[in-house]
Write a protein that holds these residues in place. Structure first.
Motif, mmCIF file in Angstrom:
data_model
loop_
_atom_site.group_PDB
_atom_site.id
_atom_site.type_symbol
_atom_site.label_atom_id
_atom_site.label_comp_id
_atom_site.label_asym_id
_atom_site.label_seq_id
_atom_site.Cartn_x
_atom_site.Cartn_y
_atom_site.Cartn_z
ATOM 1 N N VAL B 8 4.039 -22.430 38.464
ATOM 2 C CA VAL B 8 2.727 -22.367 39.331
ATOM 3 C C VAL B 8 1.717 -22.278 38.550
ATOM 4 O O VAL B 8 1.214 -22.460 37.143
ATOM 5 C CB VAL B 8 2.725 -20.981 39.577
ATOM 6 C CG1 VAL B 8 2.080 -20.635 40.570
ATOM 7 C CG2 VAL B 8 4.367 -20.460 40.279
ATOM 8 N N VAL B 9 1.024 -23.380 39.393
ATOM 9 C CA VAL B 9 -0.439 -23.369 38.666
ATOM 10 C C VAL B 9 -1.705 -22.526 38.819
ATOM 11 O O VAL B 9 -2.204 -21.360 38.869
ATOM 12 C CB VAL B 9 -1.173 -24.494 38.960
ATOM 13 C CG1 VAL B 9 -2.400 -24.752 38.419
ATOM 14 C CG2 VAL B 9 -0.595 -25.990 39.142
ATOM 15 N N LEU B 10 -1.657 -22.618 37.324
ATOM 16 C CA LEU B 10 -3.001 -20.846 37.475
ATOM 17 C C LEU B 10 -4.115 -22.077 37.478
ATOM 18 O O LEU B 10 -4.697 -21.998 35.965
ATOM 19 C CB LEU B 10 -2.467 -20.174 35.929
ATOM 20 C CG LEU B 10 -2.738 -18.693 35.704
ATOM 21 C CD1 LEU B 10 -2.521 -17.694 36.319
ATOM 22 C CD2 LEU B 10 -2.797 -17.781 34.295
ATOM 23 N N VAL B 11 -5.357 -21.215 37.824
ATOM 24 C CA VAL B 11 -7.088 -21.598 37.178
ATOM 25 C C VAL B 11 -7.567 -20.724 36.837
ATOM 26 O O VAL B 11 -7.368 -18.952 37.652
ATOM 27 C CB VAL B 11 -7.788 -21.597 38.776
ATOM 28 C CG1 VAL B 11 -8.831 -22.114 38.381
ATOM 29 C CG2 VAL B 11 -6.841 -22.996 39.512
ATOM 30 N N PRO B 12 -7.805 -19.970 35.823
ATOM 31 C CA PRO B 12 -8.224 -19.045 35.019
ATOM 32 C C PRO B 12 -9.432 -18.461 35.398
ATOM 33 O O PRO B 12 -10.209 -19.218 36.038
ATOM 34 C CB PRO B 12 -8.481 -19.352 33.745
ATOM 35 C CG PRO B 12 -7.312 -20.384 33.296
ATOM 36 C CD PRO B 12 -7.563 -20.938 34.379
#
Lengths: 138, 100
Positions: B8-12
């Motif tokens: 899953v792409v995680l955008v901090p």
């Protein structure tokens, strides 16, 4: 619901890992009422700077990483003015890290006592190894 | 190196960090304690420590209010911090409001 201060611990690895030994120690600390592992998330930062989550460490309960991803993620990369700290400050492109949310249950009553005494935090940190070496063993 | 599980792409997200015993008056570690103190306390009887190089604007010790040129110097210093990325626009606006 947490009761104690929750620390964000980011540990870098060459390979995705959060070994059984680490998990066992965290379990021991939880049983002793010292520290509770709220959640742990493995992430990889690609060379282009983007992050992706990795499968949870072996032995983790179902759903591990979901809460940590919810707290640490869902940001907006389009607002450079937004102040604070993010995973991007800790993990270099190409890096792999385990991000643990640790509740310091031992500190709950201490924090309450400090607040009741009217104390306010002016600074916090951890002594470096060279200064720890000057402290006699307890 | 890829794994079989879902990725899953995680955008901090930007998190507001605090100390174990409460909010530490640092701006995300970008200010020293002295700079944070100076930014949050008005000192009418003496020039406040500057968080960045700025034209000196000393005022007499007996002067109860900031001199106009001192305020201008402080605003210049704040603008420098903002322009150099130390302060966000929101932090700049907040500190500027305290100075003026």
């Amino acid at each position: 619901m947490t009761t104690g201060p929750v620390q964000v611990l980011v540990v870098g690895f060459d390979e995705p890992s959060f070994s059984g030994q680490v998990m066992a120690e965290l379990e021991r600390l939880r049983e002793a009422g010292v520290v509770r592992l709220v959640d742990v998330l493995l992430v990889r930062r690609d060379e282009d700077g983007s992050f992706e989550t990795l499968p949870a460490p072996p032995g983790s309960p179902p759903g591990s990483g979901t809460l940590a991803a919810d707290i640490l993620g869902a940001g907006s990369a389009a607002d450079p003015d937004e102040a604070g700290w993010s995973l991007a400050d800790a993990v270099e492109p190409g890096g792999i890290a385990a991000v643990a949310l640790l509740e310091h249950t031992w500190a709950t009553q201490l924090v309450d006592a400090i607040g009741a005494a009217g104390g306010r935090s002016l600074g916090e940190g951890w002594l470096a190894a060279e200064d720890r070496a000057r402290i006699p063993a307890g | 190196m890829r794994h079989g599980g879902p990725v899953v792409v995680l955008v901090p997200r930007q998190l507001r960090m605090t100390g174990m015993t409460g909010d530490v008056p640092y701006y995300g570690g970008r200010f020293t304690p002295a700079q944070a103190y100076a930014a949050s306390h008005r000192r009418p009887t003496a020039p406040a420590p500057r968080p960045a190089p700025a034209p000196p604007a000393p005022s007499p010790a007996s002067t109860p209010q900031r001199e106009p040129h001192e305020t201008a110097g402080t605003l210049d210093a704040l603008a420098h911090l903002r322009d150099s990325g130390v302060l966000s626009s929101a932090e700049y606006d907040e500190l500027r409001a305290r100075v003026q």
